[in-house]
Design a protein around this motif. Structure first.
Motif, PDB file in Angstrom:
ATOM      1  N   UNK A 271       0.977  -1.263   0.202  1.00  0.00           N
ATOM      2  CA  UNK A 271      -0.085   0.123  -0.323  1.00  0.00           C
ATOM      3  C   UNK A 271       0.754   1.423  -0.519  1.00  0.00           C
ATOM      4  N   UNK A 272       0.007   2.230   0.002  1.00  0.00           N
ATOM      5  CA  UNK A 272       0.670   3.458   0.191  1.00  0.00           C
ATOM      6  C   UNK A 272       1.438   3.693   0.846  1.00  0.00           C
ATOM      7  N   UNK A 273       0.877   3.779   1.658  1.00  0.00           N
ATOM      8  CA  UNK A 273       1.556   3.615   3.355  1.00  0.00           C
ATOM      9  C   UNK A 273       2.549   2.621   4.008  1.00  0.00           C
ATOM     10  N   UNK A 274       2.528   1.059   3.223  1.00  0.00           N
ATOM     11  CA  UNK A 274       3.285   0.007   3.790  1.00  0.00           C
ATOM     12  C   UNK A 274       5.053   0.854   2.854  1.00  0.00           C
ATOM     13  N   UNK A 275       4.270   1.429   1.968  1.00  0.00           N
ATOM     14  CA  UNK A 275       6.054   2.268   0.353  1.00  0.00           C
ATOM     15  C   UNK A 275       6.835   3.479   1.503  1.00  0.00           C
ATOM     16  N   UNK A 276       5.432   4.257   1.976  1.00  0.00           N
ATOM     17  CA  UNK A 276       5.787   4.949   2.498  1.00  0.00           C
ATOM     18  C   UNK A 276       6.353   5.041   4.128  1.00  0.00           C
ATOM     19  N   UNK A 277       6.617   3.507   4.497  1.00  0.00           N
ATOM     20  CA  UNK A 277       7.945   3.335   6.054  1.00  0.00           C
ATOM     21  C   UNK A 277       8.603   2.826   5.312  1.00  0.00           C
ATOM     22  N   UNK A 278       8.239   2.245   4.753  1.00  0.00           N
ATOM     23  CA  UNK A 278       9.561   1.391   4.113  1.00  0.00           C
ATOM     24  C   UNK A 278      10.479   2.397   3.430  1.00  0.00           C
ATOM     25  N   UNK A 279       9.773   3.320   2.795  1.00  0.00           N
ATOM     26  CA  UNK A 279      10.915   5.022   1.861  1.00  0.00           C
ATOM     27  C   UNK A 279      11.704   5.364   3.451  1.00  0.00           C
ATOM     28  N   UNK A 280      11.025   5.441   4.419  1.00  0.00           N
ATOM     29  CA  UNK A 280      11.456   6.268   5.903  1.00  0.00           C
ATOM     30  C   UNK A 280      11.891   5.925   6.319  1.00  0.00           C
ATOM     31  N   UNK A 281      12.406   3.820   6.331  1.00  0.00           N
ATOM     32  CA  UNK A 281      14.185   3.680   7.074  1.00  0.00           C
ATOM     33  C   UNK A 281      15.163   3.389   5.937  1.00  0.00           C
TER      34      UNK A 281
ATOM     35  N   UNK B  91       8.453  11.507   1.860  1.00  0.00           N
ATOM     36  CA  UNK B  91       7.338  10.047   1.857  1.00  0.00           C
ATOM     37  C   UNK B  91       6.039  10.655   2.265  1.00  0.00           C
ATOM     38  N   UNK B  92       5.831  12.072   1.635  1.00  0.00           N
ATOM     39  CA  UNK B  92       4.292  12.573   1.304  1.00  0.00           C
ATOM     40  C   UNK B  92       3.850  12.542  -0.516  1.00  0.00           C
ATOM     41  N   UNK B  93       3.059  12.226   0.022  1.00  0.00           N
ATOM     42  CA  UNK B  93       2.665  12.029  -2.226  1.00  0.00           C
ATOM     43  C   UNK B  93       2.577  10.758  -2.112  1.00  0.00           C
ATOM     44  N   UNK B  94       2.659  10.283  -3.594  1.00  0.00           N
ATOM     45  CA  UNK B  94       2.400   9.063  -4.168  1.00  0.00           C
ATOM     46  C   UNK B  94       4.026   8.844  -4.212  1.00  0.00           C
TER      47      UNK B  94
END
Lengths: 448, 432, 392
Positions: free
Chosen positions: C170-180, C289-292
């Motif tokens: 999901x977008x959320x999961x991907x944002x979390x991964x990106x943050x890591x 980490x914001x947006x798509x």
């Protein structure tokens, strides 16, 4: 009698094999003559036919003499060594004659040096050393005239040389200039003459000179030596030669000859690995010994005998010492640069680091065999029995490493090594000659 | 078979060759006088070349790969490569690049003795070979020519996706065409492009006929060495031109004529007397020893009936044609379909099919040191094709244009051994 | 392998990193799978793949960099002629001897013809494994290369979903991964910055190991390891040495053996800038980490990628980035170390070397392969180079 001849013009030696009509090996010959191809072929063939005649002798004896088997064996051995002695002397004579022709051109560079006299002495010393060299039971380091002569001459020259009065180079120059040319002279010794002399000398040695059987024996031996041998077909092979002294239809690729020859030696073999001096071949053959695929490494020295040659030079060892020394390794070193260009540097570095010679050698052997393994894999792997040929097959460490790697990568496989593997190519060529002969007969038969 | 040739037959035989010579002469002449006439050149690559598009702007395409191979055939490449190495290039890299840079550094004198013009535009058709990118980055540095990148995605899964096509078409529209417009001062004329594409398709029909004629036993053509000349116009600056259409028409007629008379291929040493071996070859030829290499085959009666090299500039024998009704899409598909842009499994399948469809006795992998695109993986391909077809594969190594890497003795030995191997199998009546 | 406890000594952190670097047979990955039954591990070759996506799919991204000097090549040479680099040989060797069986798939980025073709070989040799060739765009326009790349990324997401055993990206999961992974890259940047300022505290032979350790660790653990390393390194009492500061270029794909790096240091070179293990430093800074998040990854690749021989230089002159970096890092010279037969690195070199020369930066060059075992000549060359820099 009809026979079929195969000749293999290798990079350092020329081999010949003679088969009879049933395909049995009658004789083999080898020479390291570096002369032109025609001479090399002639010499190899000559050697093979000599071998043929001696084996004919061997066969003829039992039926016609009262000597026991032990005495018969001794007689044959004596015949051969006397023949070789006669041959050697004839070659020394040829060398002497060539030296006489060449010496003036060398002398003029050393105007005050007593070159001629000393060379004559050296040759005399070599002549004197001839008989003991072929005495019963003597082992010679090499059977090639050039090798024996070179080592004797070198030793004598070293004894006589003196930097100011008689430079070593002057003496060696005479030898170097003459030796190849002397090899070029027509076969120094006609077979009949050498054979005749050998017969007399060996009868003497056996104490049979005046004996009642002597004449009978002479007759048998002379007859065996004089058997009329007709060459029905001849096939030649040899890699990289601009011109082989055969007609096109008589030439076969040395890869095919090698495969067929190895298969003849070991009928169960389906893979042949040949690590020669200049190239390495992995060959797959079918149940008839015909090649089904092959891979070659002939540009890169790593993985060929040449690699070991560089190593031997670098470590100041004889080629034959590498294998045994490597066997003593306790902690084999992992060699990463298989490129011969860097091998020297790598060896020197490791020696400086305190690594042991035998450990380094073990690593180097492994590097060579690993290259061979990848060539084998490229050609299709080892599915059944396989045969290892070439000079490197005489190296005890190379064989051990190969066995180990084959086992690990292909499982248990029968590994064949023949002490006669140097004749593999010539044997294959002779078999092709036999096939051609059989085919010709069939065609004649069909036409009739 | 026919031993005398009438004047008419002679004329027919030579017509396509003459036309090709004239085309090349005219082309090089145009290049030589480019600076005077204001003629502008677009340098690009054989795989993924957009000749129809380039010519629709009246621009002249130049193909440095072809310059390099011609330098090889003219025995100049050794000198050029050594010059490039002195300039700092590694021994390990592609010899085409070094040959080109070495030639440029020495005045860029071409085939006809006249200097070739410096590029007005570098059309970096990034198709089937990663080294192309470095090549043009280097040329850009040398010549300061404007550069436009056309990234052609790799057919990794053996097919062209809509996404890939869209990407290429978009680049054509937004990058390549504007660059060509800027250079030529002309507007993109889709009608002209369509006309060129129609002519390409016509020529492609005839080319495919010629290539497929080798399915016959005996084959009227050699599909590797001789075919290098046959694919010349379609791979280079002439596809889409009227000349090319005529060339291929004439070539087709000549081949039809050979078929009718039961003739085998022409070789540099005359008509091939007897077809003894039929082979498929994978890999580019060697250029520095082209004739010697050819002779090693034809002197043994070996004819190449199909090759993959003749598909590097485009694959047409699978039915693909340039299509005027979808100009940019078909250009995109053409680029992506070039041989070296295809996946390894797809290449294996193509070669295995050739072995079967062209009744080959075996196939050969000619591995060239310079070309990683062709070479990486060829050993696996070799074993896989053997497994699939049951036919023996031969493996030879040399290079494109670095003369130091072609060893005639080595190659001849391997070829002779390979052919004798096939011969023995056939004679011995052994398995296959 | 246990995660290091806070306060772990510097030696043990570095030792652990070395073990992980040498873990070419992926024992660490096997252990991870043991602890997370049912989860998948996806390998990737150099140079760059978006690890975030693999992570977001609940899978472990595993950086494969060949066998280095640890693997004896027995089968691998049967697949490659001698004039190709070493990396694919050891990779195939590891594939054939089962070491890579623990991977459920392999991603081959569009780095060069060899890696490209290796993807096809992998399809043929391991037909039951997921194999993906990953074509990064060479057009850096948002609307051209960007749109293509977005489709590539989404198709990768779909592929991974199709493998099973993963999680929905999901977008959320991907944002979390990106943050890591942003955090991971920030750690690396911090280490690199520290190295520039105080190279004696943060020697390159250690940095190299820390970076490569990340190939087999989950990103969370790697973050922790990197953080601890920097803290421990800063607190160490190591003293400055009289070394020449150099930048290293060419090592962007096939990696040098660790002993080569140590050799360079011992020869008097202090490496303050390099181009190895680029996947760990790609892009150059944070991905938004914001947006798509997919669009963020696209944008980061298009506009924030480091210069690399396998990526087209659309604007600017070759070597400008190198010169700028040399100046920023206070390097006094550049060592060009390229793997033998590496077309991208070796064809780049004359251009970047010329740029360095034009900027008055001294250079030296040599070749290596991942399993080079002898360093005598390299030591001499590097030593001479270091001396010449120090004396000038």
């Amino acid at each position: 009698m009809k026979c079929f001849v195969g000749i293999d013009l290798g990079s350092t030696t020329t081999k010949a094999v003679v088969l009879d009509e049933d395909g049995a090996v009658l004789g083999r010959g080898i020479t390291n003559s570096r002369s032109n191809y025609d001479v090399a072929c002639a010499v190899a063939k000559g050697e093979a036919f000599t071998n043929v005649r001696f084996s004919l002798c061997s066969r003829a004896l039992p039926a016609t003499t009262s000597l026991d088997s032990r005495k018969r064996a001794d007689l044959i051995v004596d015949l051969e060594r006397h023949f070789r002695l006669a041959q050697h002397r004839a070659q020394l004579q040829a060398l002497r004659e060539t030296v006489e022709e060449e010496i003036a051109s060398i002398e003029k560079f050393y105007p005050h040096a007593p070159v001629k006299a000393n060379v004559a002495q050296i040759l005399d010393a070599m002549e004197a050393a001839a008989e003991p060299l072929f005495a019963r039971g003597t082992a010679r380091r090499s059977d090639f005239f050039r090798d024996i002569a070179a080592s004797q001459y070198h030793r004598e020259a070293t004894k006589r040389a003196c930097p100011e009065k008689l430079p070593f180079e002057a003496l060696m120059a005479v030898f170097d200039k003459s030796i190849l040319r002397s090899e070029n002279r027509e076969l120094a010794l006609p077979f009949e003459r050498g054979a005749g002399w050998a017969i007399e000398k060996s009868l003497e040695a056996a104490g049979l000179a005046g004996a009642p059987e002597a004449d009978g024996l002479r007759e048998v031996l002379r007859k065996a030596f004089a058997v009329e041998i007709e060459i029905a077909e001849s096939v030649g092979t040899g890699y990289g030669r601009a011109r082989l002294p055969f007609e096109k239809r008589q030439i076969r690729s040395e890869i095919l000859c090698h495969g067929l020859g190895a298969h003849r030696m070991f009928a169960g073999t389906r893979t042949v690995l040949d690590i020669g001096g200049q190239d390495t071949k992995a060959i797959q053959v079918d149940e008839n010994g015909i090649v089904t695929s092959f891979q070659m490494n002939d540009r890169c020295a790593a993985g060929c005998g040449r690699y070991l040659g560089y190593i031997a030079d670098e470590m100041n060892l004889g080629l034959h010492e590498l294998g045994p020394l490597a066997q003593q390794a306790s902690r084999p070193v992992r060699i990463t640069s298989t490129c011969t260009v860097f091998a020297g540097a790598e060896i020197r570095d490791r020696l400086t680091l305190g690594q042991k010679r035998e450990d380094i050698l073990a690593g180097l052997h492994r590097a060579v065999i690993l290259r061979a393994m990848s060539l084998l894999a490229r050609s299709g792997g080892i599915s059944e029995e396989f045969t290892f040929t070439g000079g490197v097959a005489k190296n005890v460490t190379a064989v051990a490493v190969l066995r180990d790697l084959v086992q690990r990568n292909y499982g248990k496989r029968t590994l064949n090594i023949s002490p006669d593997s140097i004749y593999t190519g010539a044997l294959g060529a002779a078999l092709f000659a036999l096939r051609a002969g059989v085919k010709a007969r069939e065609e004649e038969g069909a036409a009739a | 078979m026919a031993t005398t040739t009438t004047t008419v037959e002679q004329a027919r035989k030579d017509r396509s060759q003459d036309r090709q010579k004239a085309m090349l002469a005219d082309y090089f002449h145009k290049l030589a006088i480019a600076s005077e006439t204001g003629g502008q050149t677009v340098h690009t690559f054989v795989p993924g070349n957009l000749t129809e598009l380039i010519r629709s702007f009246d621009l002249l395409p130049v193909l440095p790969e072809i310059n390099a191979l011609q330098s090889g055939m003219r025995q100049k490449s050794g000198e050029y490569i050594q010059r490039a190495e002195k300039m700092g290039h590694s021994e390990d890299v592609c010899s085409y690049v070094k040959c080109d840079l070495g030639m440029l550094a020495g005045g860029n004198v071409g085939l006809t003795g006249e200097p070739l013009p410096r590029p007005d535009l570098l059309l970096l058709s990034y198709t089937g070979c990663f080294t192309f990118m470095k090549w043009f980055e280097l040329l850009r540095e040398e010549t300061s020519a404007p550069t436009v990148m056309l990234h052609v995605p790799y057919q990794a899964d053996g097919r062209i996706t809509e996404s890939m096509r869209e990407y290429v078409v978009k680049q054509l529209r937004e990058k390549v065409i504007p660059a060509l417009e800027k250079l030529s001062g002309k507007k993109y004329d889709e009608d002209r492009l369509r006309e060129n594409l129609s002519r390409s398709a016509a020529a492609e029909d005839d080319l495919v006929f010629v290539l497929e004629s080798a399915k016959r036993v005996p084959s009227p053509i050699d599909a590797y060495f001789a075919a290098v000349y046959y694919v010349g116009p379609i791979f280079s600056a002439f596809r889409g031109t009227e000349d090319a259409v005529l060339y291929y028409q004439e070539l087709r007629e000549e081949i039809e004529d050979r078929i009718e008379r039961g003739l085998g291929p022409m070789t540099p040493d005359g008509l091939l007397p007897e077809e003894k071996f039929r082979l498929v070859v994978e890999g580019p030829p060697n250029w520095t020893h082209f004739r010697d290499f050819w002779r090693m085959f034809h002197s043994e009666g070996a004819v190449i009936v199909a090759s993959t090299y003749t598909k590097v500039g485009g694959v047409y024998d699978d039915g693909f044609r340039h299509d005027a009704s979808r100009p940019l899409e078909s250009l995109a598909d053409y680029c992506m379909g070039c041989y070296t842009n295809r996946s390894l499994p797809a290449r294996v399948e193509m070669i295995a099919n050739y072995v079967r469809d062209y009744a080959a006795d075996g196939f050969i992998v000619h591995s060239v040191k310079s070309c990683n695109s062709f070479s990486a993986g060829q050993l696996l391909m070799l074993r896989e094709i053997e497994r699939r077809t049951g036919k023996p594969g031969g493996f030879f190594e040399s290079d494109l244009v670095d003369p130091r890497y072609f060893s005639p003795a080595n190659v001849k030995n391997r070829i002779e051994s390979y052919l004798q191997m096939i011969d023995q199998k056939r004679a011995g009546g052994t398995s296959r | 392998m246990d995660a290091p406890v806070v306060g772990e000594s510097l030696e043990s952190i570095v030792a652990r990193a070395e073990d992980l670097t040498r873990d070419v047979r992926l024992d660490a990955v096997r252990a991870w799978k043991g602890e997370h039954p049912g989860k998948k591990a996806i390998g990737y070759l150099p140079v760059y793949v978006p690890r975030e996506i693999i992570h977001a799919a609940g899978m472990l991204p595993v950086g494969i960099m060949g066998g280095g000097d640890q693997v004896e090549i027995v089968k691998g040479d049967a697949y490659f002629q001698s004039y190709l680099c070493h990396l694919p040989r050891s990779t195939i060797e590891l594939g054939l001897d089962g070491s890579l069986d623990v991977l459920d798939g392999m991603i081959f980025p569009s780095t060069c013809d060899v890696i490209r073709n290796l993807s096809g070989m992998w399809q043929m040799l391991f037909p039951e494994k997921y194999v993906r060739y990953f074509d990064v765009p060479q057009d850096f326009d948002d609307r051209v290369g960007g749109e293509f790349y977005e489709r590539e990324l989404r198709s990768l997401i779909d592929d991974l979903a199709g493998l099973g055993g993963g999680e929905k990206v999901t977008d959320e999961a991907l944002r979390r991964s990106i943050a890591l992974f942003n955090e991971n890259r920030a750690h690396v940047r911090a280490i690199y910055a520290a190295r520039v300022k105080t190279p004696w505290l943060v020697p390159t032979s250690e940095v190299y190991l820390l970076l490569r350790a990340g190939n087999v660790l989950p990103v969370e653990e790697h973050n922790s390891l990197l953080g601890q390393y920097l803290e421990a390194a800063r607190a160490s009492a190591r003293r400055p040495m009289d070394l020449a500061r150099v930048a290293l270029r060419g090592t962007f794909c096939e990696q040098p053996p660790i002993d080569l790096v140590r050799t360079l240091e011992r020869a008097g070179c202090c490496i303050v800038d390099d181009d190895w293990v680029l996947a760990a430093r790609w892009p150059k800074d944070d991905v938004a980490v914001d947006g798509d998040p997919v669009k963020s990854l696209v944008s980061a690749f298009l506009h924030r990628s480091p210069e690399c021989p396998s990526v087209y230089l659309a604007e600017g002159k070759k070597g400008e980035a190198l010169v700028a970096s040399v100046k920023a890092c206070g390097a006094e010279g550049v060592i060009f170390a390229a793997p033998s037969f590496c077309d991208p690195a070796l064809l780049d070199q004359p251009m970047t070397q010329a740029a360095a020369k034009a900027a008055g930066i001294p250079t030296s060059a040599f070749l290596y392969s991942e399993n080079t075992g002898q360093f005598q000549s390299i030591r001499e060359q590097a030593g001479t180079f270091a001396d010449s820099i120090k004396l000038s």
